[in-house]
Design a protein around this motif. Sequence first.
Motif, PDB file in Angstrom:
ATOM      1  N   GLU A 270      44.863  49.589  24.866  1.00  0.00           N
ATOM      2  CA  GLU A 270      44.244  49.151  23.554  1.00  0.00           C
ATOM      3  C   GLU A 270      44.046  47.842  23.542  1.00  0.00           C
ATOM      4  N   LEU A 271      42.985  47.336  23.536  1.00  0.00           N
ATOM      5  CA  LEU A 271      42.481  45.699  23.446  1.00  0.00           C
ATOM      6  C   LEU A 271      42.892  45.492  22.150  1.00  0.00           C
ATOM      7  N   ASP A 272      43.200  43.918  21.929  1.00  0.00           N
ATOM      8  CA  ASP A 272      43.272  43.641  20.542  1.00  0.00           C
ATOM      9  C   ASP A 272      42.011  43.452  20.008  1.00  0.00           C
ATOM     10  N   SER A 273      41.825  43.785  18.950  1.00  0.00           N
ATOM     11  CA  SER A 273      40.245  43.786  18.215  1.00  0.00           C
ATOM     12  C   SER A 273      39.881  42.430  17.993  1.00  0.00           C
ATOM     13  N   ASN A 274      40.693  41.427  17.584  1.00  0.00           N
ATOM     14  CA  ASN A 274      40.291  39.931  17.336  1.00  0.00           C
ATOM     15  C   ASN A 274      39.999  39.261  18.658  1.00  0.00           C
ATOM     16  N   PHE A 275      40.869  39.566  19.759  1.00  0.00           N
ATOM     17  CA  PHE A 275      40.287  38.965  21.103  1.00  0.00           C
ATOM     18  C   PHE A 275      39.112  39.693  21.375  1.00  0.00           C
ATOM     19  N   LYS A 276      38.881  40.981  21.434  1.00  0.00           N
ATOM     20  CA  LYS A 276      37.537  41.279  21.850  1.00  0.00           C
ATOM     21  C   LYS A 276      36.424  40.865  21.306  1.00  0.00           C
ATOM     22  N   LEU A 277      36.487  40.861  19.850  1.00  0.00           N
ATOM     23  CA  LEU A 277      35.343  40.240  18.935  1.00  0.00           C
ATOM     24  C   LEU A 277      35.166  38.867  19.604  1.00  0.00           C
TER      25      LEU A 277
ATOM     26  N   ASN B 140      29.332  34.892  30.717  1.00  0.00           N
ATOM     27  CA  ASN B 140      30.174  35.297  32.096  1.00  0.00           C
ATOM     28  C   ASN B 140      31.430  35.746  31.920  1.00  0.00           C
ATOM     29  N   VAL B 141      31.812  36.133  31.073  1.00  0.00           N
ATOM     30  CA  VAL B 141      33.280  36.476  30.686  1.00  0.00           C
ATOM     31  C   VAL B 141      33.368  38.068  30.086  1.00  0.00           C
ATOM     32  N   ASP B 142      33.772  38.990  30.829  1.00  0.00           N
ATOM     33  CA  ASP B 142      33.880  40.359  30.391  1.00  0.00           C
ATOM     34  C   ASP B 142      35.166  40.765  30.027  1.00  0.00           C
ATOM     35  N   VAL B 143      35.477  41.677  29.214  1.00  0.00           N
ATOM     36  CA  VAL B 143      36.781  42.168  28.658  1.00  0.00           C
ATOM     37  C   VAL B 143      36.789  43.769  28.804  1.00  0.00           C
ATOM     38  N   LEU B 144      37.696  44.216  29.438  1.00  0.00           N
ATOM     39  CA  LEU B 144      37.984  45.633  29.678  1.00  0.00           C
ATOM     40  C   LEU B 144      39.238  46.103  29.398  1.00  0.00           C
ATOM     41  N   PRO B 145      39.623  47.524  28.664  1.00  0.00           N
ATOM     42  CA  PRO B 145      40.676  48.065  28.894  1.00  0.00           C
ATOM     43  C   PRO B 145      41.369  48.420  30.269  1.00  0.00           C
ATOM     44  N   VAL B 146      42.382  48.635  30.724  1.00  0.00           N
ATOM     45  CA  VAL B 146      42.785  48.658  31.970  1.00  0.00           C
ATOM     46  C   VAL B 146      42.370  50.122  32.536  1.00  0.00           C
ATOM     47  N   GLN B 147      42.088  50.789  31.806  1.00  0.00           N
ATOM     48  CA  GLN B 147      41.320  52.311  32.352  1.00  0.00           C
ATOM     49  C   GLN B 147      39.910  52.006  32.632  1.00  0.00           C
ATOM     50  N   GLY B 148      39.288  50.990  32.432  1.00  0.00           N
ATOM     51  CA  GLY B 148      37.881  50.469  32.706  1.00  0.00           C
ATOM     52  C   GLY B 148      37.853  49.893  33.800  1.00  0.00           C
ATOM     53  N   ILE B 149      38.893  49.529  34.554  1.00  0.00           N
ATOM     54  CA  ILE B 149      38.947  48.427  35.703  1.00  0.00           C
ATOM     55  C   ILE B 149      38.175  49.131  36.686  1.00  0.00           C
ATOM     56  N   ASN B 150      37.175  48.376  37.589  1.00  0.00           N
ATOM     57  CA  ASN B 150      36.296  48.758  38.600  1.00  0.00           C
ATOM     58  C   ASN B 150      36.260  47.909  39.551  1.00  0.00           C
ATOM     59  N   VAL B 151      35.872  48.400  40.710  1.00  0.00           N
ATOM     60  CA  VAL B 151      35.684  47.327  42.132  1.00  0.00           C
ATOM     61  C   VAL B 151      34.488  46.203  41.750  1.00  0.00           C
ATOM     62  N   TYR B 152      33.248  47.082  41.295  1.00  0.00           N
ATOM     63  CA  TYR B 152      32.172  46.240  40.731  1.00  0.00           C
ATOM     64  C   TYR B 152      32.301  45.043  40.173  1.00  0.00           C
ATOM     65  N   ASP B 153      32.948  45.186  38.836  1.00  0.00           N
ATOM     66  CA  ASP B 153      33.054  44.190  37.915  1.00  0.00           C
ATOM     67  C   ASP B 153      34.148  43.187  38.603  1.00  0.00           C
ATOM     68  N   ILE B 154      35.093  43.762  39.348  1.00  0.00           N
ATOM     69  CA  ILE B 154      36.117  42.669  39.684  1.00  0.00           C
ATOM     70  C   ILE B 154      35.544  41.689  40.922  1.00  0.00           C
ATOM     71  N   LEU B 155      34.562  42.194  41.485  1.00  0.00           N
ATOM     72  CA  LEU B 155      33.838  41.310  42.769  1.00  0.00           C
ATOM     73  C   LEU B 155      32.728  40.423  42.039  1.00  0.00           C
ATOM     74  N   ARG B 156      32.054  40.725  41.040  1.00  0.00           N
ATOM     75  CA  ARG B 156      31.101  40.056  40.405  1.00  0.00           C
ATOM     76  C   ARG B 156      31.696  38.922  39.796  1.00  0.00           C
ATOM     77  N   ARG B 157      32.622  39.077  39.208  1.00  0.00           N
ATOM     78  CA  ARG B 157      33.254  37.902  38.448  1.00  0.00           C
ATOM     79  C   ARG B 157      34.043  37.101  39.275  1.00  0.00           C
ATOM     80  N   GLY B 158      34.259  35.364  38.697  1.00  0.00           N
ATOM     81  CA  GLY B 158      34.928  34.716  39.770  1.00  0.00           C
ATOM     82  C   GLY B 158      36.560  35.097  39.557  1.00  0.00           C
ATOM     83  N   LYS B 159      37.094  34.748  38.579  1.00  0.00           N
ATOM     84  CA  LYS B 159      38.557  34.834  38.250  1.00  0.00           C
ATOM     85  C   LYS B 159      38.681  36.241  37.738  1.00  0.00           C
ATOM     86  N   LEU B 160      39.909  36.904  38.000  1.00  0.00           N
ATOM     87  CA  LEU B 160      40.391  38.032  37.636  1.00  0.00           C
ATOM     88  C   LEU B 160      41.788  37.774  36.697  1.00  0.00           C
ATOM     89  N   VAL B 161      41.433  38.180  35.434  1.00  0.00           N
ATOM     90  CA  VAL B 161      42.611  37.901  34.544  1.00  0.00           C
ATOM     91  C   VAL B 161      43.249  39.116  33.965  1.00  0.00           C
TER      92      VAL B 161
END
Length: 206
Positions: free
Chosen positions: A157-164, A171-192
């Motif tokens: 569950e993402l914090d609603s304030n943080f997500k908004l 150039n910043v994407d926010v996803l819940p852990v169930q949405g993690i995927n290879v393409y989005d990991i590789l297309r961005r510089g840092k993984l947080v």
Amino acid sequence: MDLIVKTLDGADAGKVSLSDAIFGLEPREDILARVVRWQLARRQQGTHKSKTRAEVSRTGAKMYKQKGTGRARHHSARAPQFRGGGKAHGPVVRSHEHDLPKKVRALGLRHALSAKLKAEELIIIDQLTAAEAKTKALAGHFETLGLTNALIIGGAELDSNFKLAAQNIPNVDVLPVQGINVYDILRRGKLVLSKAAVEALEERFK
């Protein structure tokens, strides 16, 4: 493998032990390429379509008589060689999706996570929460952490304030852990990853 955990303010918040089975693999480009190709093929709409000679709006009558004109034999003006005729072997509406074994998909995700750690582009954050949904405040935290191009993965569950607050940061994407995927990991510089995300990933690949 131990990695320092940071807070959004950039301070140290202890250490977390990462599983070598998930974050310690030697990245294989062939597996990553297969998974990315599979993802993008599933995403492709496939709504491309051109009209065949049976679908164009044009007379189907014979153009001129068969013999005696000295010209080539033709029937309908809908034939592909004529201007305004149908397209021969053109694109049709179809799905571009193809199969990829579940084990290869799971392995691809582990290799993508390992690639980020090996490239020193993995950051673990204690908690992904914001007191208020203010983009300016969150952008300041990201600047402190050096995040200009990043994929941020929170818990289930993402914090609603943080997500908004993060929605308007380029150039910043926010996803819940169930949405993690290879393409989005590789297309961005840092993984947080949040600590909750690390725990969920280790539980997933246990």
